[in-house]
Design a protein around this motif. Structure first.
Motif, PDB file in Angstrom:
ATOM      1  N   ASP A  96     -16.608-103.463 -21.726  1.00 20.88           N
ATOM      2  CA  ASP A  96     -17.661-104.334 -22.256  1.00 20.88           C
ATOM      3  C   ASP A  96     -17.609-104.382 -23.777  1.00 20.88           C
ATOM      4  O   ASP A  96     -17.271-103.396 -24.435  1.00 20.88           O
ATOM      5  N   ARG A 144     -19.291-101.579 -25.854  1.00 20.77           N
ATOM      6  CA  ARG A 144     -18.943-100.182 -25.609  1.00 20.77           C
ATOM      7  C   ARG A 144     -17.504 -99.815 -25.959  1.00 20.77           C
ATOM      8  O   ARG A 144     -17.115 -98.679 -25.772  1.00 20.77           O
ATOM      9  N   THR A 201     -27.062 -91.929 -14.792  1.00 23.13           N
ATOM     10  CA  THR A 201     -27.543 -93.030 -13.944  1.00 23.13           C
ATOM     11  C   THR A 201     -27.457 -92.644 -12.477  1.00 23.13           C
ATOM     12  O   THR A 201     -28.375 -92.905 -11.701  1.00 23.13           O
ATOM     13  N   ILE A 214     -15.510 -95.688 -13.106  1.00 26.29           N
ATOM     14  CA  ILE A 214     -16.663 -96.511 -13.499  1.00 26.29           C
ATOM     15  C   ILE A 214     -16.775 -96.544 -15.016  1.00 26.29           C
ATOM     16  O   ILE A 214     -17.018 -97.603 -15.613  1.00 26.29           O
ATOM     17  N   ALA A 215     -16.578 -95.399 -15.663  1.00 32.11           N
ATOM     18  CA  ALA A 215     -16.647 -95.333 -17.127  1.00 32.11           C
ATOM     19  C   ALA A 215     -15.571 -96.210 -17.762  1.00 32.11           C
ATOM     20  O   ALA A 215     -15.825 -96.878 -18.773  1.00 32.11           O
ATOM     21  N   THR A 221     -24.020-100.661 -13.790  1.00 35.02           N
ATOM     22  CA  THR A 221     -23.573 -99.313 -13.433  1.00 35.02           C
ATOM     23  C   THR A 221     -24.107 -98.924 -12.060  1.00 35.02           C
ATOM     24  O   THR A 221     -23.397 -98.314 -11.265  1.00 35.02           O
ATOM     25  N   ILE A 264     -19.439 -92.314 -22.166  1.00 35.39           N
ATOM     26  CA  ILE A 264     -19.772 -93.322 -21.151  1.00 35.39           C
ATOM     27  C   ILE A 264     -19.852 -92.654 -19.781  1.00 35.39           C
ATOM     28  O   ILE A 264     -20.744 -92.948 -18.989  1.00 35.39           O
ATOM     29  N   VAL A 275     -22.881 -92.508 -17.011  1.00 39.10           N
ATOM     30  CA  VAL A 275     -22.726 -92.847 -15.592  1.00 39.10           C
ATOM     31  C   VAL A 275     -23.303 -91.728 -14.725  1.00 39.10           C
ATOM     32  O   VAL A 275     -24.010 -91.984 -13.750  1.00 39.10           O
ATOM     33  N   ARG A 316     -19.633-109.853 -18.632  1.00 36.35           N
ATOM     34  CA  ARG A 316     -19.584-108.408 -18.786  1.00 36.35           C
ATOM     35  C   ARG A 316     -19.409-107.760 -17.422  1.00 36.35           C
ATOM     36  O   ARG A 316     -19.483-108.424 -16.397  1.00 36.35           O
ATOM     37  N   SER A 317     -19.201-106.464 -17.418  1.00 32.46           N
ATOM     38  CA  SER A 317     -18.948-105.745 -16.172  1.00 32.46           C
ATOM     39  C   SER A 317     -20.211-105.705 -15.304  1.00 32.46           C
ATOM     40  O   SER A 317     -21.316-105.924 -15.790  1.00 32.46           O
ATOM     41  N   LYS A 373     -16.819 -99.772 -17.530  1.00 32.63           N
ATOM     42  CA  LYS A 373     -17.900-100.020 -18.473  1.00 32.63           C
ATOM     43  C   LYS A 373     -17.395-100.054 -19.917  1.00 32.63           C
ATOM     44  O   LYS A 373     -17.962-100.743 -20.755  1.00 32.63           O
ATOM     45  N   GLN A 374     -16.315 -99.342 -20.211  1.00 37.49           N
ATOM     46  CA  GLN A 374     -15.771 -99.310 -21.564  1.00 37.49           C
ATOM     47  C   GLN A 374     -15.179-100.657 -21.970  1.00 37.49           C
ATOM     48  O   GLN A 374     -15.047-100.947 -23.153  1.00 37.49           O
TER      49      GLN A 374
END
Length: 160
Positions: A116, A119, A134, A109-110, A75, A127, A131, A71-72, A113-114
């Motif tokens: 994964d 997600r 976070t 970054i989103a 975050t 998403i 971020v 996975r990525s 993460k997408q």
């Protein structure tokens, strides 16, 4: 061949070696650590640069075989890298901003993460909001430029 259990690991890309960190997770399952490290390094080197911490979900089977999904990166790691920070804050929600990232960095970054597995169905905007949340807990502010410290609204009171 029946399923035994899932194990979650955090392993740096391209540099996994059999050792205590991986051994404690895989040893009780009877999985060959050297084989896992070899397969992980081959697969992760094509995805990320060396040393990037990656989340791994490993499925172990009763015949001592396994499969894993990479996975990525976390975050927080991606935010720190975008903000140019060497390490995160010592406590959550610091009073003083410890860094700044642009809305474009949040979007990138989103997008990462997408990719994964869990997600892919979520909207990118949701998403991105995650971020930003976070980043906020890390003391990282989201804004257009680094030199715009006061947000652009303050006027100077100096007279000449």
């Amino acid at each position: 061949m029946s399923f035994v259990r899932h194990v979650k690991l955090r392993v740096p890309s391209g540099t996994a070696r059999p050792g205590p960190a991986i051994g404690q997770a895989l040893g009780p399952l009877g999985i060959n650590m050297a084989e896992f490290c070899k397969q992980f390094n081959e697969k992760s080197e094509t995805l990320w640069e060396k040393g990037v911490p990656l989340s791994v979900r490993l499925s172990a089977f009763s015949d001592r075989s396994f499969k894993f999904d990479i996975r990525s990166p976390p975050t927080t790691y991606l935010i720190m890298k975008a903000a140019g920070m060497a390490k995160g804050p010592s406590q959550p929600n610091p009073e003083v901003a410890s860094g700044y990232i642009s809305p474009e960095a949040v979007y990138e970054i989103a997008k990462i993460k997408q990719t994964d597995e869990m997600r892919f169905h979520l909207p990118l905007e949701g998403i991105a909001r995650s971020v930003v949340g976070t980043a906020k807990t890390m003391g990282v502010q989201v804004r257009e430029t680094n030199d715009d410290v006061d947000g652009g609204g303050a006027q100077s009171n100096e007279t000449k």
